[in-house]
Design an enzyme around this catalytic site. Structure first.
Site, short mmCIF file in Angstrom:
data_model
loop_
_atom_site.label_atom_id
_atom_site.label_comp_id
_atom_site.label_asym_id
_atom_site.label_seq_id
_atom_site.Cartn_x
_atom_site.Cartn_y
_atom_site.Cartn_z
N SER A 27 0.97 -1.29 -0.09
CA SER A 27 -0.15 0.00 0.25
C SER A 27 0.83 1.20 -0.11
O SER A 27 1.74 1.48 1.04
CB SER A 27 -0.70 -0.16 1.07
N LYS A 73 -1.34 -1.08 -4.28
CA LYS A 73 -2.36 -0.20 -4.07
C LYS A 73 -1.98 1.32 -3.75
O LYS A 73 -0.81 1.39 -3.24
CB LYS A 73 -3.22 -0.79 -2.67
N LYS A 86 -2.95 5.33 -2.59
CA LYS A 86 -3.93 6.08 -2.13
C LYS A 86 -4.19 7.30 -3.08
O LYS A 86 -3.37 7.88 -3.70
CB LYS A 86 -3.30 6.77 -0.89
N ASP A 132 -7.28 3.44 -2.95
CA ASP A 132 -7.77 3.74 -1.46
C ASP A 132 -8.03 5.24 -1.41
O ASP A 132 -7.09 5.68 -1.17
CB ASP A 132 -6.91 2.94 -0.39
N GLU A 191 -11.51 1.36 -2.91
CA GLU A 191 -11.59 1.04 -1.61
C GLU A 191 -12.06 2.55 -0.62
O GLU A 191 -11.55 3.36 -0.98
CB GLU A 191 -10.56 0.86 -0.88
N ASP A 202 -13.99 -0.41 3.81
CA ASP A 202 -13.15 -0.63 4.82
C ASP A 202 -13.48 0.14 6.03
O ASP A 202 -14.34 -0.57 6.94
CB ASP A 202 -11.67 -0.13 4.52
N LYS A 204 -10.13 -6.12 8.73
CA LYS A 204 -8.76 -5.64 9.79
C LYS A 204 -9.38 -6.08 11.09
O LYS A 204 -10.62 -5.37 11.51
CB LYS A 204 -8.76 -4.22 9.60
N GLY A 251 -4.38 -3.83 6.63
CA GLY A 251 -3.41 -3.73 7.49
C GLY A 251 -3.34 -2.03 8.15
O GLY A 251 -4.18 -1.11 7.41
O1 OSB Z 1 -7.17 2.54 4.95
O2 OSB Z 1 -6.18 0.68 4.65
C1 OSB Z 1 -6.02 1.79 4.90
C2 OSB Z 1 -2.64 2.29 6.95
C3 OSB Z 1 -3.06 3.34 7.74
C4 OSB Z 1 -4.52 3.48 8.00
C5 OSB Z 1 -5.27 3.03 6.77
C6 OSB Z 1 -5.15 2.31 6.09
C7 OSB Z 1 -3.55 1.92 5.81
C8 OSB Z 1 -3.04 0.97 4.69
C9 OSB Z 1 -1.58 0.38 5.12
O3 OSB Z 1 -3.34 1.08 3.50
C10 OSB Z 1 -1.63 -1.04 4.93
C11 OSB Z 1 -0.59 -1.72 5.41
O4 OSB Z 1 -0.48 -1.86 6.51
O5 OSB Z 1 0.59 -1.96 5.00
MG MG Z 2 -8.38 1.52 3.49
#
Ligand code: OSB
Ligand code: MG
Length: 370
Positions: free
Chosen positions: A135, A161, A163, A188, A213, A238, A262, A290
């Site tokens: 991510s 992934k 953001k 995401d 996401e 999520d 999660k 995660g």
């Molecule tokens: O939205 O999935 C999320 C990390 C912190 C807060 C929200 C998110 C995330 C990630 C990290 O996308 C995923 C990882 O732990 O590698």
């Molecule tokens: Mg997310």
């Protein structure tokens, strides 16, 4: 087993590079580690809270308060025969899911150790290895992001992934597709859009994404249903899914076709497994998300992701994607084929490096039965 003593630690680990999402930028990974002592064993769990209430409403401060004043007093001195006896003990305490999840994870570690089982097997996991992705946050420039994507693909990650937020979306995805072709790619938004901005999300339909996401409100399932009806791409929820029952309602409304599971968001591994099972029965795809966990939280995520209905790559990367030095040994590593091996030894399957935990600890306290 009787829970004799608990230790809480607020920890801070510097990230190897900052992680920026639509809600903010993190340079360090904060969190609370829970250590429980019972029958000569010790179990570890992580509440992956942040310093500010940006991903959800919890923080290091709120989780510490609720753990100290309400959750640990319910547990200390009590005899438990299974971690599934814990959620009913704290059900009357509203929310604070990450705080609860940290304790429940430590109970699962104890339970697995006491029964000489790998945590994965104790949870019902069936896989020896899990497929993982990476991510990647918002970067100062698209070229900078493209360099990161290239580096992680070279290391073998099976999907990327990224953001997104308004102004950092379609053009970013277009450039990634131009440069890297048909890689497995998903985005995401962490709630950065409203239904009125649906056109930009429809524009993403041209890029064959695995999923989008949490595009809309962090507590919404109604607008997401309206949006899903307008999109070819699958919506994955999520933030909106904080209980198994939320998953049931979102599925009934058609708010998503995929759910990111999660354990921390759902209040523990028991609720995570229940959500996994409910989605399996409803024919809904799930994958393991995660929260930049330290090795302690990530070890539990690896075990969870070994359950059979997790069919998309997990948001779970090697230790070196997050930290120069992790709190477990061995560190989590990526196999050449883009998988992570599920450990076969009892409990978490990793050794906690207490010395390293000490170095990262910014607050520590011990609790005994009152
Ligand atoms: O939205 O999935 C999320 C990390 C912190 C807060 C929200 C998110 C995330 C990630 C990290 O996308 C995923 C990882 O732990 O590698
Ligand atoms: Mg997310």
């Amino acid at each position: 087993m009787r829970i004799e003593r608990a230790e809480l630690r607020a920890v801070e680990l510097p990230l190897v590079f900052p992680f920026e999402t639509s809600f903010g930028r993190e340079d360090i990974k904060a969190g609370i580690l829970v250590r429980l002592f019972a029958s000569g064993l010790e179990g570890w769990g992580e509440a992956p809270v942040s310093r500010a209430p940006l991903y959800n409403e919890e923080t290091v401060g709120t989780a510490w308060h609720v753990l100290e004043e309400f959750i640990l007093p319910r547990l200390l001195g009590r005899e438990l025969s299974h971690p599934q006896e814990f959620p009913p003990l704290v059900r009357h305490l509203r929310r604070h899911h990450m705080a609860k999840a940290g304790v429940e994870a430590a109970l699962w570690d104890l339970h697995a150790q006491a029964n000489r089982l790998p945590l994965a097997q104790a949870l019902g996991g069936t896989r020896d290895w899990i497929e993982v992705g990476v991510s990647l946050g918002i970067e100062p420039s698209i070229d900078g992001l493209l360099q990161r994507v290239e580096a992680f693909l070279k290391r073998g990650y099976r999907r990327i992934k990224v953001k997104i937020k308004p102004g950092w979306d379609v053009q970013v995805v277009r450039r990634i597709r131009q440069v890297f072709g048909s890689i497995r790619l998903q985005v995401d938004a962490n709630s950065a859009y409203t239904l009125e901005q649906a056109q930009v999300l429809r524009d993403l339909d041209d890029y064959d994404l695995l999923l989008i996401e949490q595009p809309l409100g962090e507590d919404d399932i109604v607008d997401h249903a309206a949006l899903q009806a307008q999109l070819r791409t699958s919506i994955c929820l999520d933030e909106s899914i904080v209980t198994p029952d939320d998953a049931r309602k979102a599925i009934a409304l058609g708010s998503c076709r995929i759910i990111n599971i999660k354990a921390a968001r759902l209040g523990g591994l028991t609720a995570a497994v229940a959500t996994h099972d409910l989605c399996r029965d409803a024919g809904i795809t799930v994958w393991c998300g995660g929260l930049l966990e330290t090795g302690i939280g990530r070890a539990a995520n690896i075990a969870l992701a070994s359950l059979p209905n997790f069919t998309l790559p997990a948001d779970l990367s090697a230790s070196d994607r997050y930290f120069h030095e992790d709190v477990i040994e061995p560190a989590v590593t990526l196999n050449n084929d883009g998988t992570v091996t599920v450990p076969q030894s009892p409990g978490l399957g990793f050794q906690v490096r207490v010395k390293r935990v000490d170095e990262c600890t910014v607050r520590k306290a011990e609790f005994r039965p009152r």
